[in-house]
Design a protein around this motif. Sequence first.
Motif, PDB file in Angstrom:
ATOM      1  N   ASP A  83     -11.094 -14.982  -9.228  1.00 14.87           N
ATOM      2  CA  ASP A  83     -10.577 -15.023  -7.788  1.00 14.87           C
ATOM      3  C   ASP A  83     -10.244 -16.417  -7.175  1.00 14.87           C
ATOM      4  OD1 ASP A  83     -11.420 -12.334  -7.874  1.00 14.87           O
ATOM      5  OD2 ASP A  83     -13.196 -12.601  -6.971  1.00 14.87           O
ATOM      6  N   ALA A  84     -11.043 -17.466  -7.614  1.00 15.11           N
ATOM      7  CA  ALA A  84     -10.410 -18.736  -7.191  1.00 15.11           C
ATOM      8  C   ALA A  84      -9.135 -19.103  -7.572  1.00 15.11           C
ATOM      9  CB  ALA A  84     -11.454 -19.710  -7.271  1.00 15.11           C
ATOM     10  N   HIS A  92      -0.869 -19.207  -6.004  1.00 15.27           N
ATOM     11  CA  HIS A  92       0.018 -18.935  -4.996  1.00 15.27           C
ATOM     12  C   HIS A  92      -0.188 -19.837  -3.804  1.00 15.27           C
ATOM     13  CE1 HIS A  92      -2.628 -16.491  -2.437  1.00 15.27           C
ATOM     14  NE2 HIS A  92      -2.688 -15.700  -3.558  1.00 15.27           N
ATOM     15  N   HIS A  93      -0.869 -20.925  -4.014  1.00  8.44           N
ATOM     16  CA  HIS A  93      -0.986 -21.969  -2.970  1.00  8.44           C
ATOM     17  C   HIS A  93       0.224 -22.828  -3.154  1.00  8.44           C
ATOM     18  CE1 HIS A  93      -2.196 -26.139  -1.433  1.00  8.44           C
ATOM     19  NE2 HIS A  93      -3.231 -25.086  -0.602  1.00  8.44           N
ATOM     20  N   ARG A 118       1.603 -13.253  -8.782  1.00  9.32           N
ATOM     21  CA  ARG A 118       1.304 -14.598  -7.980  1.00  9.32           C
ATOM     22  C   ARG A 118       2.196 -15.604  -8.100  1.00  9.32           C
ATOM     23  NH1 ARG A 118      -3.023 -12.010  -9.077  1.00  9.32           N
ATOM     24  NH2 ARG A 118      -4.993 -11.831  -7.543  1.00  9.32           N
ATOM     25  N   ARG A 152     -15.694 -14.869 -10.014  1.00 10.63           N
ATOM     26  CA  ARG A 152     -15.600 -15.790  -8.821  1.00 10.63           C
ATOM     27  C   ARG A 152     -14.523 -16.827  -9.268  1.00 10.63           C
ATOM     28  NH1 ARG A 152     -21.210 -17.308  -5.684  1.00 10.63           N
ATOM     29  NH2 ARG A 152     -21.687 -15.369  -4.872  1.00 10.63           N
ATOM     30  N   GLY A 161      -6.792 -16.993  -8.757  1.00 13.07           N
ATOM     31  CA  GLY A 161      -5.635 -16.221  -8.201  1.00 13.07           C
ATOM     32  C   GLY A 161      -5.178 -16.879  -6.687  1.00 13.07           C
ATOM     33  N   ARG A 162      -6.240 -17.391  -6.059  1.00 11.44           N
ATOM     34  CA  ARG A 162      -5.835 -17.757  -4.783  1.00 11.44           C
ATOM     35  C   ARG A 162      -5.125 -19.091  -5.007  1.00 11.44           C
ATOM     36  NH1 ARG A 162     -10.894 -16.011  -3.401  1.00 11.44           N
ATOM     37  NH2 ARG A 162     -11.974 -18.099  -3.717  1.00 11.44           N
ATOM     38  N   ALA A 163      -5.457 -19.963  -5.859  1.00 11.36           N
ATOM     39  CA  ALA A 163      -4.781 -21.109  -6.304  1.00 11.36           C
ATOM     40  C   ALA A 163      -3.453 -21.123  -6.756  1.00 11.36           C
ATOM     41  CB  ALA A 163      -5.845 -22.087  -6.988  1.00 11.36           C
ATOM     42  N   GLY A 166      -0.558 -24.123  -6.690  1.00  7.82           N
ATOM     43  CA  GLY A 166       0.425 -23.109  -7.347  1.00  7.82           C
ATOM     44  C   GLY A 166       1.446 -23.928  -8.201  1.00  7.82           C
ATOM     45  N   TYR A 185      -1.250 -12.731 -13.128  1.00  6.44           N
ATOM     46  CA  TYR A 185      -0.502 -14.084 -12.702  1.00  6.44           C
ATOM     47  C   TYR A 185       1.010 -13.946 -12.441  1.00  6.44           C
ATOM     48  CZ  TYR A 185       1.243 -18.766 -12.858  1.00  6.44           C
ATOM     49  OH  TYR A 185       1.727 -19.858 -12.487  1.00  6.44           O
TER      50      TYR A 185
END
Length: 256
Positions: free
Chosen positions: A21-22, A28-29, A130, A18, A24-26, A33, A127
């Motif tokens: 995954d978190a 490209h925020h 992303r 988890r 990875g989402r952050a 990011g 990374y």
Amino acid sequence: AAGRLAAQTVSRAEGGGRWLDAFGRAAHHPLLGLVIAAAVVAGAYLWIGELGATRVADWLQSRVFDAYVNPAAERLAAHVPWPIARDALVDPEFGLVPTGFSLAFGLVMPVLVFFYFAFNLLVDSGYLARLSVLFDRAFRIIGLNGKGILPLTMGFSCVTAALITTRVLDTKRERIIASFLLMLGTPCAPLLAMMLVVLAPMPASAAVTVFGVIVTQTVLAGFAASRILRGRTTDFILEIPPMRAPRLRSVAALTL
């Protein structure tokens, strides 16, 4: 609708956890990011410039080459009867051993190893893809989409290989722009290694200035090229691999 259909039919056989995954989402925020990217760049500079170019290179130069290799070469060269041949081998200013062999393996090679290890770490973790998503909008200023970060980043490794990877770009216009920026002034790994060796003992402002000039000229040249060459920037479509903990054995194999 596509998301609902995928949720019903797609399952993951393996995952990075988890927190990955978190992350990875952050990565490209739009805001987080940039913070992560800045931290990655700072960490890479400390890893390559501080540890590789300063501590490891200094240790190799003083404890291995200055202590053993160069004196051994001088003892062997003392048996050579021709002064010009002795100077060609062991002269401290231009001799093959102290300025060729010792500098190549005592200064440049450690930096290259540390650089390729860091680069392969980013690739293997997922990374770098992303990072392409994060900088897609910014790269459109220079006539590229997010895919352009792949060859431009690889240019710091090897410009020739980076020119080959411009094939991932979708149009001839984008490939020309990326090739132009690579040949304009992207320092390849050996040149980057020497830059880091020189910059390592200097204040941080020196490194910021040097790389700031590189980034500025890339942006200005890319902006000009995108206006001169006709055409439009293509849509950005890229498969994003899952974030995962890098496999050190694979990273080490690619590095060496």
